[in-house]
Scaffold this active site. Structure first.
Site, PDB file in Angstrom:
ATOM      1  N   THR A   1       0.834  -1.201   0.000  1.00 41.43           N
ATOM      2  CA  THR A   1       0.000   0.000   0.000  1.00 41.43           C
ATOM      3  C   THR A   1       0.869   1.251   0.000  1.00 41.43           C
ATOM      4  O   THR A   1       0.678   2.165  -0.809  1.00 41.43           O
ATOM      5  CB  THR A   1      -0.959  -0.015   1.207  1.00 41.43           C
ATOM      6  OG1 THR A   1      -1.951  -1.026   0.978  1.00 41.43           O
ATOM      7  CG2 THR A   1      -1.642   1.319   1.409  1.00 41.43           C
TER       8      THR A   1
ATOM      9  N   GLN B   1       0.701  -9.651  -5.885  1.00 40.57           N
ATOM     10  CA  GLN B   1       0.015 -10.943  -5.949  1.00 40.57           C
ATOM     11  C   GLN B   1       0.714 -11.902  -6.906  1.00 40.57           C
ATOM     12  O   GLN B   1       0.421 -13.092  -6.922  1.00 40.57           O
ATOM     13  CB  GLN B   1      -1.441 -10.740  -6.393  1.00 40.57           C
ATOM     14  CG  GLN B   1      -2.329 -10.077  -5.345  1.00 40.57           C
ATOM     15  CD  GLN B   1      -2.687 -11.009  -4.189  1.00 40.57           C
ATOM     16  OE1 GLN B   1      -2.352 -12.197  -4.196  1.00 40.57           O
ATOM     17  NE2 GLN B   1      -3.351 -10.462  -3.179  1.00 40.57           N
TER      18      GLN B   1
ATOM     19  N   SER C   1       5.299  -7.039  -2.236  1.00 36.75           N
ATOM     20  CA  SER C   1       4.941  -7.164  -0.822  1.00 36.75           C
ATOM     21  C   SER C   1       5.480  -8.466  -0.280  1.00 36.75           C
ATOM     22  O   SER C   1       5.280  -9.524  -0.880  1.00 36.75           O
ATOM     23  CB  SER C   1       3.420  -7.146  -0.680  1.00 36.75           C
ATOM     24  OG  SER C   1       3.052  -7.600   0.603  1.00 36.75           O
ATOM     25  N   ALA C   2       6.152  -8.398   0.868  1.00 32.81           N
ATOM     26  CA  ALA C   2       6.665  -9.618   1.490  1.00 32.81           C
ATOM     27  C   ALA C   2       5.528 -10.510   1.979  1.00 32.81           C
ATOM     28  O   ALA C   2       5.627 -11.736   1.952  1.00 32.81           O
ATOM     29  CB  ALA C   2       7.592  -9.256   2.653  1.00 32.81           C
TER      30      ALA C   2
ATOM     31  N   THR D   1      13.921   4.609  11.124  1.00 34.45           N
ATOM     32  CA  THR D   1      14.891   3.532  11.305  1.00 34.45           C
ATOM     33  C   THR D   1      14.423   2.292  10.540  1.00 34.45           C
ATOM     34  O   THR D   1      13.269   1.908  10.622  1.00 34.45           O
ATOM     35  CB  THR D   1      15.034   3.202  12.806  1.00 34.45           C
ATOM     36  OG1 THR D   1      15.484   4.375  13.473  1.00 34.45           O
ATOM     37  CG2 THR D   1      16.050   2.088  13.029  1.00 34.45           C
TER      38      THR D   1
ATOM     39  N   CYS E   1      -9.620  -6.586   2.401  1.00 38.45           N
ATOM     40  CA  CYS E   1      -9.995  -5.233   2.814  1.00 38.45           C
ATOM     41  C   CYS E   1     -11.486  -5.004   2.619  1.00 38.45           C
ATOM     42  O   CYS E   1     -12.199  -4.554   3.501  1.00 38.45           O
ATOM     43  CB  CYS E   1      -9.230  -4.198   2.007  1.00 38.45           C
ATOM     44  SG  CYS E   1      -7.481  -4.525   1.902  1.00 38.45           S
TER      45      CYS E   1
END
Lengths: 396, 396
Positions: free
Chosen positions: A72, A178, A198-199, A236, A326
């Protein structure tokens, strides 16, 4: 009772090898990568090594990667790089549609199979279009978009602008979140200028993503601060998450070919078993296997409410989604199903069944049986209910 | 050789209890909290329980918390809630100063001890000021700001506006990241409207933060998407991180009183041991122990380069910071030391020594000795070097 998880598109378990790679950074290797002493430099090196691994696996330069808190944020960062007109398609992830809504935009329709027509994108591009964003694979109905062809469309527009002496840049972005577990995400082969990963969708940790942007693109920060990630993304570094992401992507690449084949087989097995029991089941997505995610089966059952199915199935130990997580949480009808022209009643009877590394043939057979039973029970409940409404006096 | 870590303000090790609490979510409890089935609802409940814990520990309502990817994002979110003029002080964290720079602003000077004068803040507030942001405790020289008094200044301005029929709101924000391990962060006691916390500074995971905002404040998202965190912060929740954060804050609150006392003792021990060996050492920060972080000792050695000390000390197994980690990595002179009026030469000889849960008296004694030795070696090196320059012919 079996416990069968069929919602890998919503979340993948973290691979034990990924957890193992992360654990050191959640315990003894806790140092701040920006600090000046040896221990800190070690973890800084670990972060850079992970960056190098991700870069190599997508065919990119390490200094063009920005680690984010998930897809996102990466999608938002891609859209923040441009100010002008954007072109998206109607079945993009909500983060892309929401970002597009902050720009002048054109939303391209998709076909009934969810596929984007490159010619339609070509027509949607205006002289002031700065970004085209089309997901590599859709997480709800599983269509794999013709990103390579779209890159030719964008290249042609770029050439036209050059010829015409126009200086407005135009970039192609793809959210490959995806897709990365089962398809190549090499940025040169895809021909894109920006790419999101995305992991959390490739057996890595949640809230770790990456945006790759070619050296042409000038990214603009969404948050300001200490200047980490080349000044584009302060804060960080999530050392554990970044290291875990790199390991997850390595494993995904190693296993991709074999896993894709295996998942395609499981999907067919599930589809056939369900169709045999529920012949009026509607299967969405492209017919061409090359144009769909191998492990995803989107089905709709006429006259059945998916919400009731989810509950009936969870009693049988089967976890299924009704669409993107979502939207599901807010019980809205999916914008994806609306865009492919599925009637609302049928859309409300939809399940998204996604398989992954942990899914076995036994799981599929058990799930197919449970789903068919639940659908049939639901259909007969409604039939009884309907006849009791139609002819209440017969009951007495 | 001992391995002594004296940079707890840059990063804290993750408490084993926190790692243990997180581990389930990095393995079997991987579900997406937004998905509709039982497993997913379980992790959604776990996230909400964690939110409730954090809320209770800071005396707030759970629905007023937004989990973020760290303090930097939380600070950015606080500033994004207002459009008008802001007031900050000169020694805020870089993320606050960078956010303030995107607004019309007044930067209030601090005293030589780093403390903000509430009267100066009162003078800086204009009729269009919408936000005052002052860190609860500074992570470089350790001063604890009079936030409670500042809340009275803001309340007085609010009363004046009400009286005058002015409708511009004014809020007080405090970044309590560096304070939460050793000071109370109860929002009612502090009298603030917005509060930032970071898990990474209280023995929790990196890249997990929270912004609390009172119900009066209308937060505006920095990233758009699936609408998680009340629509303010989209993206699949960092379940492991949120659960870890809650556990870390619980432990911090349980141990706070005793740990503060212990750390104050260690700091004095270190200060005295160093002063005995290096009498011209300059100690920064407030004299009043109530106005400083108990585990932080900021010292400067005239005529010595801190960068050389860091390397000399790492050879002795002692890890020390030269200031905030962000600035250190770019080898800039700290804006904090500039703001308290420290001469540049002295600032370049500064070390920030921060102690934490793992620090023992033996560590302090060993480090004091190592630091004193390194300083003396550095001083004599420079003296020899200086005399060899002044009188090169004597050498022959």
């Amino acid at each position: 009772m079996r416990d069968v998880y069929l919602d890998y598109a919503a979340a993948t378990p973290v691979d034990p090898e990924v957890t193992a790679a992360m654990l050191a950074y959640l315990t003894e290797r806790f140092w701040n990568p920006s600090a000046p002493y040896a221990h800190a430099r070690e973890v800084r090196d670990d972060v850079e090594r992970a960056r190098g691994t991700v870069a190599r696996l997508i065919g990119a330069r390490p200094d063009c990667l920005v680690f984010t808190a998930g897809a996102t944020e990466a999608n938002n960062l891609a859209f923040a790089a441009v100010e002008g007109h954007v072109v998206v398609d109607a079945i993009e992830h909500e983060s892309v549609l929401a970002c597009a809504a902050t720009h002048a935009r054109r939303t391209v329709r998709v076909g009934p199979d969810g596929l984007v027509d490159p010619a339609a994108v070509a027509r949607a591009i205006r002289p002031d279009t700065e970004l085209v964003s089309v997901e590599l694979a859709n997480g709800e109905i599983g269509c794999v978009q013709p990103v390579r062809e779209l890159s030719r469309v964008v290249a042609a527009e770029r050439a036209r602008r050059l010829e015409a002496g126009e200086t407005t840049p135009i970039y192609l972005h793809t959210d490959a979140s995806q897709a990365a577990g089962v398809l190549s995400v090499n940025v040169a082969t895809l021909g894109v200028d920006l790419l999101t990963l995305s992991a959390a969708k490739i057996y890595g940790p949640k809230q770790v993503g990456v945006l790759w942007a070619s050296e042409e693109v000038r990214l603009r920060p969404l948050v300001y601060g200490g200047g980490q990630e080349g000044g584009v993304r302060s804060g960080t570094e999530n050392v554990a998450g970044i290291v875990g992401f790199a390991r997850a992507l390595e494993l995904a690449c190693e296993r991709r070919a074999e896993e894709s084949r295996r998942l395609a087989g499981l999907r067919e097995r599930l589809r056939e078993a369900l169709l045999a029991r529920v012949p009026d089941m509607v299967v969405s997505g492209p017919k061409n296997p090359k144009r769909r995610l191998p492990g995803l089966l989107h089905v709709a059952f006429p006259g059945v409410e998916a919400r009731r199915l989810v509950i009936a199935l969870e009693r049988r130990g089967v976890s299924v989604g009704t669409g993107s997580a979502c939207a599901a949480s807010r019980m809205r009808v999916s914008h994806v199903l609306e865009a492919i022209g599925m009637p609302r009643a049928l859309a409300e009877g939809s399940l998204r069944l996604t398989m992954g590394r942990g899914t076995t043939e036994e799981d599929v057979d058990y799930a197919a049986n449970a789903i068919a039973e639940a659908v049939c029970a639901e259909v007969s409940r409604r039939t009884v209910h309907a006849s009791s409404i139609v002819a209440p006096d017969r009951k007495n």
